[in-house]
Write a protein that holds these residues in place. Structure first.
Motif, PDB file in Angstrom:
ATOM      1  N   TYR A  50      -4.830  11.902 -23.453  1.00 40.72           N
ATOM      2  CA  TYR A  50      -5.651  11.221 -23.684  1.00 40.72           C
ATOM      3  C   TYR A  50      -5.884  10.781 -22.346  1.00 40.72           C
ATOM      4  O   TYR A  50      -6.648   9.238 -23.163  1.00 40.72           O
ATOM      5  CB  TYR A  50      -5.199  10.140 -25.642  1.00 40.72           C
ATOM      6  N   TYR A  51      -5.075  10.427 -20.977  1.00 47.41           N
ATOM      7  CA  TYR A  51      -5.262   9.866 -20.539  1.00 47.41           C
ATOM      8  C   TYR A  51      -6.478   9.995 -19.334  1.00 47.41           C
ATOM      9  O   TYR A  51      -6.383  11.679 -19.552  1.00 47.41           O
ATOM     10  CB  TYR A  51      -3.903   9.144 -19.840  1.00 47.41           C
ATOM     11  N   ASP A  52      -6.907   8.828 -18.501  1.00 45.97           N
ATOM     12  CA  ASP A  52      -7.130   9.879 -17.033  1.00 45.97           C
ATOM     13  C   ASP A  52      -6.577   9.794 -16.769  1.00 45.97           C
ATOM     14  O   ASP A  52      -5.595   8.972 -17.014  1.00 45.97           O
ATOM     15  CB  ASP A  52      -8.410   8.452 -16.442  1.00 45.97           C
ATOM     16  N   ILE A  53      -6.544  10.858 -15.034  1.00 45.47           N
ATOM     17  CA  ILE A  53      -5.368  11.046 -14.541  1.00 45.47           C
ATOM     18  C   ILE A  53      -5.849  10.754 -12.966  1.00 45.47           C
ATOM     19  O   ILE A  53      -6.869  11.348 -12.671  1.00 45.47           O
ATOM     20  CB  ILE A  53      -4.603  12.172 -14.619  1.00 45.47           C
ATOM     21  N   GLY A  54      -5.046   9.986 -12.045  1.00 52.38           N
ATOM     22  CA  GLY A  54      -5.360  10.472 -10.779  1.00 52.38           C
ATOM     23  C   GLY A  54      -4.569  10.975  -9.176  1.00 52.38           C
ATOM     24  O   GLY A  54      -3.622  10.357 -10.243  1.00 52.38           O
ATOM     25  N   TRP A  55      -4.778  11.424  -8.893  1.00 49.11           N
ATOM     26  CA  TRP A  55      -4.046  11.868  -7.405  1.00 49.11           C
ATOM     27  C   TRP A  55      -4.276  10.957  -6.225  1.00 49.11           C
ATOM     28  O   TRP A  55      -4.851  10.515  -5.779  1.00 49.11           O
ATOM     29  CB  TRP A  55      -4.227  13.559  -7.435  1.00 49.11           C
ATOM     30  N   PHE A  56      -3.475  10.432  -6.095  1.00 45.04           N
ATOM     31  CA  PHE A  56      -3.167   9.411  -4.368  1.00 45.04           C
ATOM     32  C   PHE A  56      -2.126  10.333  -3.921  1.00 45.04           C
ATOM     33  O   PHE A  56      -1.373  10.595  -3.982  1.00 45.04           O
ATOM     34  CB  PHE A  56      -2.672   8.254  -5.230  1.00 45.04           C
ATOM     35  N   ARG A  57      -2.502   9.598  -2.309  1.00 42.22           N
ATOM     36  CA  ARG A  57      -1.117   9.909  -1.423  1.00 42.22           C
ATOM     37  C   ARG A  57      -0.647   8.708  -0.287  1.00 42.22           C
ATOM     38  O   ARG A  57      -2.400   7.790  -0.544  1.00 42.22           O
ATOM     39  CB  ARG A  57      -2.070  10.979  -0.374  1.00 42.22           C
ATOM     40  N   GLN A  58      -0.139   8.895  -0.052  1.00 49.65           N
ATOM     41  CA  GLN A  58       0.383   7.392   0.847  1.00 49.65           C
ATOM     42  C   GLN A  58       0.647   8.419   2.335  1.00 49.65           C
ATOM     43  O   GLN A  58       2.026   9.034   1.985  1.00 49.65           O
ATOM     44  CB  GLN A  58       1.169   7.264   0.556  1.00 49.65           C
ATOM     45  N   ALA A  59       0.353   8.879   3.414  1.00 52.23           N
ATOM     46  CA  ALA A  59       0.815   9.070   4.752  1.00 52.23           C
ATOM     47  C   ALA A  59       2.020   8.604   5.018  1.00 52.23           C
ATOM     48  O   ALA A  59       1.542   7.200   4.994  1.00 52.23           O
ATOM     49  CB  ALA A  59      -0.651   9.836   5.366  1.00 52.23           C
ATOM     50  N   PRO A  60       2.636   8.647   6.246  1.00 54.18           N
ATOM     51  CA  PRO A  60       3.176   7.766   7.240  1.00 54.18           C
ATOM     52  C   PRO A  60       2.805   6.810   8.020  1.00 54.18           C
ATOM     53  O   PRO A  60       2.020   7.605   8.211  1.00 54.18           O
ATOM     54  CB  PRO A  60       4.110   8.956   7.713  1.00 54.18           C
ATOM     55  N   GLY A  61       2.860   5.412   7.691  1.00 53.85           N
ATOM     56  CA  GLY A  61       1.860   4.489   8.212  1.00 53.85           C
ATOM     57  C   GLY A  61       0.942   4.144   7.564  1.00 53.85           C
ATOM     58  O   GLY A  61       0.745   3.531   8.786  1.00 53.85           O
ATOM     59  N   LYS A  62      -0.065   4.775   6.761  1.00 52.02           N
ATOM     60  CA  LYS A  62      -0.815   4.269   6.368  1.00 52.02           C
ATOM     61  C   LYS A  62      -0.536   3.576   5.047  1.00 52.02           C
ATOM     62  O   LYS A  62       0.199   3.722   3.938  1.00 52.02           O
ATOM     63  CB  LYS A  62      -1.791   5.506   6.194  1.00 52.02           C
ATOM     64  N   GLU A  63      -1.996   3.554   4.834  1.00 48.16           N
ATOM     65  CA  GLU A  63      -2.051   2.908   2.858  1.00 48.16           C
ATOM     66  C   GLU A  63      -2.649   4.009   1.712  1.00 48.16           C
ATOM     67  O   GLU A  63      -2.868   5.122   2.210  1.00 48.16           O
ATOM     68  CB  GLU A  63      -3.303   1.601   2.847  1.00 48.16           C
ATOM     69  N   ARG A  64      -1.856   3.601   0.717  1.00 50.17           N
ATOM     70  CA  ARG A  64      -2.601   4.865  -0.298  1.00 50.17           C
ATOM     71  C   ARG A  64      -3.787   5.003  -0.785  1.00 50.17           C
ATOM     72  O   ARG A  64      -4.517   3.761  -0.699  1.00 50.17           O
ATOM     73  CB  ARG A  64      -1.307   4.636  -1.569  1.00 50.17           C
ATOM     74  N   GLU A  65      -3.739   6.653  -0.727  1.00 44.42           N
ATOM     75  CA  GLU A  65      -5.340   6.644  -1.064  1.00 44.42           C
ATOM     76  C   GLU A  65      -5.891   7.612  -2.090  1.00 44.42           C
ATOM     77  O   GLU A  65      -4.849   7.960  -2.381  1.00 44.42           O
ATOM     78  CB  GLU A  65      -6.008   6.996   0.860  1.00 44.42           C
ATOM     79  N   GLY A  66      -7.088   6.521  -2.884  1.00 46.25           N
ATOM     80  CA  GLY A  66      -7.233   8.533  -3.828  1.00 46.25           C
ATOM     81  C   GLY A  66      -7.780   9.390  -3.140  1.00 46.25           C
ATOM     82  O   GLY A  66      -8.286   9.778  -2.535  1.00 46.25           O
ATOM     83  N   VAL A  67      -6.869  10.298  -3.976  1.00 42.71           N
ATOM     84  CA  VAL A  67      -7.193  11.444  -3.290  1.00 42.71           C
ATOM     85  C   VAL A  67      -8.511  12.457  -4.665  1.00 42.71           C
ATOM     86  O   VAL A  67      -9.820  13.261  -4.218  1.00 42.71           O
ATOM     87  CB  VAL A  67      -6.281  12.524  -4.144  1.00 42.71           C
ATOM     88  N   SER A  68      -8.324  12.336  -5.957  1.00 44.64           N
ATOM     89  CA  SER A  68      -9.065  12.434  -7.022  1.00 44.64           C
ATOM     90  C   SER A  68      -7.827  12.568  -8.428  1.00 44.64           C
ATOM     91  O   SER A  68      -7.754  11.511  -8.396  1.00 44.64           O
ATOM     92  CB  SER A  68      -9.053  14.522  -6.852  1.00 44.64           C
TER      93      SER A  68
END
Length: 128
Positions: free
Chosen positions: A31-49
């Motif tokens: 029942y939830y929308d789901i997002g994938w995010f990632r955070q690379a070393p030294g970088k801010e977290r970003e949306g993937v999909s």
């Protein structure tokens, strides 16, 4: 409280593939929308999909379009991120997140503030 568990990360060579999974402990993600995010070393977290609760709508960051595919198995209550043609720049900790607000309501689908619950992350390393 909803607890998300990611799995499937690991070390892979450039050009390789991994499939990440996101499941909820004791709950279904149906029942939830789901997002994938990632955070690379030294970088801010970003949306993937991200994917809507029905699975009918998806969105991808430009950097992964054509290489990553998000999907969900509603019966199993699990969301997947198939990652192909992996590049060293895909190296990051990948997080899944669940949103109780509907697609297009409030924050944009790939904005972090849309999401109410977050997993602990799974590490993906792309290296030869």
């Amino acid at each position: 409280q909803l607890q998300l568990v990611e799995s499937g990360g690991g070390l892979v060579q450039p050009g390789g593939s991994l499939r990440l999974s996101c499941a909820a402990s004791g709950f279904t993600l149906a029942y939830y929308d789901i997002g994938w995010f990632r955070q690379a070393p030294g970088k801010e977290r970003e949306g993937v999909s991200c994917i809507s609760s029905s699975g009918g709508m998806t969105m991808y960051a430009d950097s992964v379009k054509g290489r990553f595919t998000i999907s969900r198995d509603i019966a199993k209550g699990t969301v997947y991120l198939q990652m192909n043609s992996l590049k060293p720049e895909d190296t990051a900790v990948y997080y899944c997140a669940a949103s109780t607000t509907g697609w297009g309501q409030g924050a944009l689908p790939m904005q972090e503030r849309k999401y109410d619950y977050w997993g602990q992350g799974t590490r993906v390393t792309v290296s030869s």
